[in-house]
Design an enzyme around this catalytic site. Structure first.
Site, PDB file in Angstrom:
ATOM      1  N   ASP A 403       0.849  -1.196   0.000  1.00 16.16           N
ATOM      2  CA  ASP A 403       0.000   0.000   0.000  1.00 16.16           C
ATOM      3  C   ASP A 403       0.886   1.248   0.000  1.00 16.16           C
ATOM      4  O   ASP A 403       2.103   1.148   0.172  1.00 16.16           O
ATOM      5  CB  ASP A 403      -0.880  -0.057   1.265  1.00 16.16           C
ATOM      6  CG  ASP A 403      -1.913   1.049   1.288  1.00 16.16           C
ATOM      7  OD1 ASP A 403      -2.312   1.513   0.220  1.00 16.16           O
ATOM      8  OD2 ASP A 403      -2.328   1.440   2.406  1.00 16.16           O
ATOM      9  N   GLU A 406       2.380   4.849  -4.148  1.00 20.15           N
ATOM     10  CA  GLU A 406       2.283   5.734  -5.339  1.00 20.15           C
ATOM     11  C   GLU A 406       3.608   6.417  -5.653  1.00 20.15           C
ATOM     12  O   GLU A 406       3.834   6.688  -6.835  1.00 20.15           O
ATOM     13  CB  GLU A 406       1.185   6.777  -5.107  1.00 20.15           C
ATOM     14  CG  GLU A 406      -0.217   6.192  -5.113  1.00 20.15           C
ATOM     15  CD  GLU A 406      -0.522   5.310  -3.888  1.00 20.15           C
ATOM     16  OE1 GLU A 406       0.057   5.596  -2.829  1.00 20.15           O
ATOM     17  OE2 GLU A 406      -1.286   4.359  -4.018  1.00 20.15           O
ATOM     18  N   ASP A 477      -9.134   3.621  -1.697  1.00 20.18           N
ATOM     19  CA  ASP A 477     -10.061   4.063  -0.651  1.00 20.18           C
ATOM     20  C   ASP A 477     -11.378   4.596  -1.201  1.00 20.18           C
ATOM     21  O   ASP A 477     -11.602   5.811  -1.270  1.00 20.18           O
ATOM     22  CB  ASP A 477      -9.368   5.108   0.223  1.00 20.18           C
ATOM     23  CG  ASP A 477      -8.166   4.514   0.937  1.00 20.18           C
ATOM     24  OD1 ASP A 477      -8.002   3.278   0.901  1.00 20.18           O
ATOM     25  OD2 ASP A 477      -7.381   5.285   1.511  1.00 20.18           O
TER      26      ASP A 477
HETATM   27  C1  GLC Z   1      -4.635   3.307   3.086  1.00 14.61           C
HETATM   28  C2  GLC Z   1      -5.174   2.095   2.347  1.00 14.61           C
HETATM   29  C3  GLC Z   1      -6.196   1.384   3.204  1.00 14.61           C
HETATM   30  C4  GLC Z   1      -5.555   1.003   4.529  1.00 14.61           C
HETATM   31  C5  GLC Z   1      -5.000   2.229   5.223  1.00 14.61           C
HETATM   32  C6  GLC Z   1      -4.220   1.889   6.488  1.00 14.61           C
HETATM   33  O1  GLC Z   1      -5.624   4.244   3.247  1.00 14.61           O
HETATM   34  O2  GLC Z   1      -5.700   2.432   1.110  1.00 14.61           O
HETATM   35  O3  GLC Z   1      -6.695   0.249   2.553  1.00 14.61           O
HETATM   36  O4  GLC Z   1      -6.501   0.378   5.352  1.00 14.61           O
HETATM   37  O5  GLC Z   1      -4.127   2.923   4.351  1.00 14.61           O
HETATM   38  O6  GLC Z   1      -3.166   1.033   6.211  1.00 14.61           O
END
Ligand code: GLC
Length: 778
Positions: A403, A406, A477
């Site tokens: 995650d 980007e 998200d």
């Molecule tokens: C980001 C991700 C989400 C995750 C959060 C905490 O917002 O997109 O899926 O739960 O980070 O890690």
């Protein structure tokens, strides 16, 4: 910029065209694919998407005549004009794609004080100048698709999109120009014929499908080379096949990854995770995977565990394993600045982190506070990161969730001048931003593969073209709104057309609070989505399938169970996809390109070739209009009613009914019921046969392997061919075509839908039918 054509030279598949000012290369990749390359930035291609460019032997001729270079191929004729203006025709001389000759004429906003609007916070996208720019004539009757993960509708005509991977936490709206992924690949249908353009430039790039001016569409980038592939169909299927030949096919995943997955920010401590696990088993709601979000870590330090919350990670994952659950943990790129922390100190010692322009390790802020960013452009760093996966695998983790890659920070995008070291060459963040996540998932994939020897399960938020080889994707998200459920359908369909076949959204929505009705309608979509993961954010209400009321719990259970039933069908479709690039979730036009009514259907999709899903995506709605495409008949999954294609019908859909239609004359293979994959020996293959009301003949191939290793790449799998001939008698033949995998079914159960009582012959022998069922031993 180019000037007149002076000369050309052919070397094998490559035609070098000399213009007054610059040289351009036209490479004939195969009968359908041609690459146009101009070294405006660097002489060599440095693609991260196309790892092995394969040329085929192609017959073509080239001739310079009246200052036009004419390239004749079997399927295409290409005209190269002065200033590198390219016109492409099919073999009947029909225009497919012509370069626009005029100057850009951007719509100018006049008479207002734009500055004021900006001050109030309005996002005004003005005219942008590009270093690399190609514009094409907007012909009549054009439709545009692809471009990866986008909000809005299926057809992208009239819109402008930017490729710059972005983590924007505000609710994604239709007007968003960019999200987490950059896929500079466009498919166009013009007069029923399709072609694709893949602009392989990973700088910030833009695609404009007639928003700036309805006379042309364009793609451009702030820097880099002109490097684009034209891909001829004329079927969309062929364009997707060609695109995925270049950038890679989504590989067959481990079978358990297609089961239901439950996530939340966050399940911790371990007692909470076990509570969730027990609830699934007690309620007999199937589930294979539980996720651990950032709170399992020690102070958000990647590759560590918070020992207060998870005392003994290996024991903990073992407990879950005994209950039939796999654990997937999140790993972000940001490494906490902390000299006492091994990953940080090792990275510093070895120079593994990105630097600022003065050569000092670049710092920003993410979950752990002050953090540094691994330099994934460097092969040593990727190897290090790959080896680190072992830490998680040794704790009994089965998959990794990448995650914030980007890469994101709490202070917006990283500055353009952050420096990375691409094995000796300095490259800036400006150039590599869009491939950072791609390189991270590649390292993650390679590490897991090397260590486990199984098909790695990696899930990522950011990616570039080609990431499908390494990772599944989710769409970031979203929020728990009906709008986001609605929008997820064209988003997933375009992701599928863009090569990213193994994809899904956060079922139920990530941000804000879900309702029981919304979750059930979302689960009905999720059951047919390759990645079926429920996830929600910190501070939102509970969103597990049983957390609303008894009615919605039962509905959610019904659809999760349906998902487990159709797993063999999904797995067959993924096997097919590894060969052809065909996505699981696909727009109707993918299979029914001759039927123009399918071109703009946003709220129905096909799951593989045989299932059409027309979900309810409006609160309170209990019926809906469904379009059934022309070309075959359709059978209502719930009632077995037969409909002609090319018709609109109204389907009643109370909350427990998601309108599902099966293609007539088709077969859906199904599994025996189970609470998780591997719980029960699947010794019986169920084949649900959907007969139409006419004479018919059809076949289906079912695939079986061990569901986890790479042995299938060496031919270790079974294939079964089922042929049906429905005339005076119903003739069924079941043949084992390939039988290299040692496990086999013991029985085959045929379920006959719409059977009208004829004699049935199975493999030459008259069979007994009871309640439309036949069972044979094999
Ligand atoms: C980001 C991700 C989400 C995750 C959060 C905490 O917002 O997109 O899926 O739960 O980070 O890690």
């Amino acid at each position: 910029m180019f000037g007149k054509i002076l000369d050309y030279k052919i070397n094998k598949n490559v035609i070098k065209v000399q213009f007054e000012e610059i040289e351009a290369l036209i490479s004939i990749i195969n009968e359908n694919v041609v690459n146009f390359f101009v070294p405006l930035y660097k002489n060599e291609r440095n693609s991260k998407a196309v790892e092995n460019l394969e040329y085929r032997d192609v017959n073509f001729s080239a001739q310079l005549k009246d200052s036009k270079l004419l390239i004749k191929m079997n399927k295409l004729n290409i005209e190269v004009n002065d200033n590198f203006k390219i016109d492409i025709y099919d073999k009947n001389g029909e225009v497919l794609c012509r370069d626009y000759r005029g100057e850009r004429e951007a719509f100018e906003r006049r008479g207002y004080n734009l500055h004021l609007a900006k001050q109030e916070g309005h996002n005004i996208n003005g005219h942008k100048d590009y270093k690399v720019f190609v514009s094409k004539v907007m012909e009549n009757d054009m439709y545009f698709y692809g471009l990866g993960e986008r909000t809005g509708s299926l057809n992208k005509k009239g819109y402008h999109y930017k490729n710059w991977n972005t983590d924007d936490p505000s609710p994604h709206g239709e007007t968003f120009q960019q999200l987490y992924k950059s896929i500079p690949f466009l498919i166009s249908i013009k007069n029923k014929d399709a072609f694709g353009i893949f602009f392989d430039n990973h700088f910030e790039s833009h695609f404009d499908m007639g928003k700036e001016n309805s006379s042309y569409y364009y793609f451009g980038a702030v820097d880099g080379n002109i490097d684009y592939y034209f891909m001829y169909g004329p079927e969309v299927k062929e364009v997707v096949n060609q695109y995925t030949n270049l950038t890679g096919k989504t590989p067959l995943p481990q079978l358990w990854t297609l089961g239901y997955q439950q996530c939340r920010w966050s399940y911790a401590p371990e007692e909470r995770v076990l509570e969730i696990a027990k609830a699934f088993r007690e309620k007999e709601i199937p589930c294979d995977t539980l996720y651990l979000d950032i709170d399992y870590m020690d102070g958000y330090r990647v590759f560590t565990w918070d020992k207060e919350k998870f005392n003994n990670p290996k024991d903990f994952t073992n407990k879950l394993k005994e209950m039939g659950f796999k654990v997937v943990t999140i790993i972000d790129p940001g490494v906490k600045v902390d000299r006492e922390y091994g990953i940080y100190s090792e990275g510093i010692k070895n120079n593994y982190f990105a630097k600022d322009k003065d050569g000092i390790v670049y710092k920003n802020v993410v979950w752990p506070g002050e953090s540094v960013y691994p330099d994934f452009m460097n092969s040593k760093v990727r190897k290090w990161w790959a080896n680190n996966q072992k830490i998680m695998m040794d704790s009994g983790v089965s998959g990794i969730w990448n995650d914030m890659n980007e890469p994101a920070s709490f202070n917006g995008p990283l500055p353009e001048d952050v420096v990375f070291n691409e094995d000796g060459n300095e490259v800036t963040h400006k150039e590599i931003h869009n491939i950072y996540g791609h390189m991270m998932t590649k390292a993650t994939y390679e590490g897991i593969k090397e260590y486990t020897k199984k098909r790695p399960f990696v899930i990522t938020r950011a990616c570039y073209s080609g990431t499908q080889k390494y990772s599944t994707v989710w769409t970031g998200d979203n929020v728990s709104t009906w709008e986001h459920l609605r929008m997820s359908l064209p988003m997933l369909m375009n992701l599928g057309l863009s090569g990213l076949s193994f994809s899904g959204t956060d079922v139920g929505g990530f941000g804000h609070d879900c309702t029981g009705e919304l979750l059930s309608r979302w689960v009905q979509v999720g059951a047919f989505t390759p990645l079926f993961r429920n996830h929600s954010s910190l501070g939102t209400r509970d969103q597990e399938p049983w957390t609303f009321d008894k009615e919605t719990e039962e509905i959610n259970k019904k659809y999760i169970k349906l998902r487990y039933k159709i797993l063999p069908y999904l797995y067959d479709s993924m096997w097919e996809g590894e060969k052809t690039g065909a996505p699981i979730i696909r727009p109707l036009l993918f299979n029914y390109q001759d039927d123009k009514k399918t071109y703009e259907i946003n709220d129905e999709f096909l799951c593989g070739d045989n299932i059409l899903v027309a979900p309810i995506v409006e609160q309170g709605s209990k019926q809906r209009l469904v379009y059934l495409p022309k070309g075959n008949k359709w059978i209502d999954f719930w009632t077995n009613e037969i409909y002609d294609g090319g018709e609109y019908i109204i389907k009643e859909a109370p909350l427990d009914i998601c309108p599902i239609f099966i293609k007539a004359s088709s077969i859906i293979p199904m599994a025996l019921e189970q609470n998780f994959i591997g719980e029960k020996e699947q010794d019986t293959l169920i084949l649900s046969i959907y007969l139409s009301d006419e004479d018919e003949k059809f076949t289906y191939t079912h695939y079986l392997d061990d569901g986890e290793s790479f042995n299938y790449r060496n031919g270790i799998y079974n294939e079964y061919e089922i042929s049906i001939e429905n005339k005076e008698n119903l003739n069924i033949s079941f043949i084992t075509k390939n039988n290299k995998y040692f496990k086999n079914y013991r029985k085959v159960r045929f379920i006959l839908n719409n059977f009208n009582g004829k004699d049935i012959i199975v493999n030459g022998i008259k069979a007994d039918v009871k309640d439309n069922l036949i069972e044979i031993n094999i």
